[in-house]
Design an enzyme around this catalytic site. Structure first.
Site, mmCIF file in Angstrom:
data_model
loop_
_atom_site.group_PDB
_atom_site.id
_atom_site.type_symbol
_atom_site.label_atom_id
_atom_site.label_comp_id
_atom_site.label_asym_id
_atom_site.label_seq_id
_atom_site.Cartn_x
_atom_site.Cartn_y
_atom_site.Cartn_z
ATOM 1 C CG ASP A 91 -1.923 -1.120 1.211
ATOM 2 O OD1 ASP A 91 -2.212 -1.634 0.110
ATOM 3 O OD2 ASP A 91 -2.408 -1.496 2.292
ATOM 4 C CE LYS A 92 0.109 8.614 -0.846
ATOM 5 N NZ LYS A 92 -0.938 9.661 -0.947
#
Length: 332
Positions: free
Chosen positions: A152-153
């Protein structure tokens, strides 16, 4: 395989590579489908790619075009004469990468926070993929520029990237076989008394489409966890992924009632244990991202067949978080 033409790396769409390969079908393959046979004889390519080449007449049988489902007798000659063009309209960008390991087949990076892995709506540039294409332009010939799994980011840590089609096919197979070891550290709200296994299906949230959720009919998802350290109102966990669903760890921990510190998407209303100092509460409120880091990655090297592994120390912000939790614990 022929080497890709990368003379003009400014325009990735112009990069291509020519594939010319031949194989003879063993007689003990008699009665099997052409696409199944091709995927074994040309294992460096994905079955979907081979099926497409068969349909387009780029993979022929004794100089004739067959349907993918037609069955072989044995002894046929398979010929591939195809080219692989750059995928997508991605742009190479000079963005620094923290490279942990690299050879002709693999690239392992230690991803930082606030770094999207793959371009998507709202993030067409500034991603790991854009950075990879600048570092190695020939990755434009590999599906998703060699990215076989994502973080994820705002999740930090180790990611492996395939640099060749052969490596890509091999790594995807390892992930599907669940033989890739992926270990994470996380800091969660609340106290867990022991480790365990979360075996709950994960799918798109029925009402909030930006979220995933534990839902019936979702994809199988299994997360193993153990407790590394307990604080007054938080736990430091080690987690091992058996499957790799979107937001899996974040969803599973929230499902247990122990969401990750800093996870604005899944933590819900901010909660804190009684007696926590105001300064400590403010620190937690402003932590800024989910406290999740991929600390270990292990797999079988697609070229050598040897098991290889890498580790990554906890980033400074999570180390500081653990230090703050320890200080608050000691002040009791």
């Amino acid at each position: 395989m022929a080497q890709p033409d990368t003379k003009n790396t400014d325009n990735l769409e112009e990069i291509s590579t020519q594939i010319n390969k031949t194989a003879e079908v063993p007689f003990d393959y008699c009665g099997r489908r052409l696409d199944q046979v091709a995927s074994e004889l040309f294992s460096e390519f994905s079955r979907s790619r081979l099926q497409q080449w068969i349909k387009e007449g780029l993979l022929k049988v004794d100089d004739a075009q067959w349907l993918p489902k037609r069955k072989v007798l044995g002894g046929e000659r398979l010929d591939i004469c195809a080219s692989i063009e750059a995928e997508g309209e991605w742009v190479a960008e000079d963005i620094p990468l923290n490279i942990v390991f690299e050879d002709d087949h693999l690239l392992v990076i230690n991803k930082t926070a606030n770094f999207v892995v793959h371009p998507a709506a709202g993030n067409y540039s500034g991603t790991v993929l854009n950075a990879l294409l600048h570092h190695c332009p020939s990755l434009c010939l590999i599906p998703r520029a060699g990215i076989v799994h994502r973080l994820d980011k705002d999740t930090t840590g180790l990611m492996v990237v395939a640099k060749t089609l052969e490596a890509h096919t091999n790594l995807v197979s390892q992930l599907q076989a669940r033989s890739v070891k992926r270990v994470y550290h996380a800091v969660v709200n609340g106290l867990l008394t022991s480790g365990g296994l979360v075996d709950q299906p994960v799918g798109r949230h029925p009402r909030q489409r930006i979220k995933m959720a534990v839902i019936s009919g979702g994809k199988e998802a299994r997360t193993h966890y153990s407790v590394l350290e307990r604080f007054k109102g938080h736990s430091h966990l080690q987690l091992k992924l058996e499957t790799g669903r979107t937001h899996q760890i974040r969803v599973h921990m929230a499902h247990l009632g122990h969401p990750l510190v800093g996870d604005s998407l899944y933590a819900g209303r901010f909660k804190i244990h009684k007696g926590a100092p105001a300064k400590f509460i403010e620190y937690l409120r402003n932590f800024g991202r989910q406290a999740l880091h991929a600390v270990e990655l292990a797999l079988v090297h697609p070229a050598t067949g040897e098991e290889v592994s890498w580790s990554s120390p906890l980033p400074e912000d999570i180390q500081m978080l653990l230090s703050q939790l320890s200080d608050e614990q000691n002040d009791l």
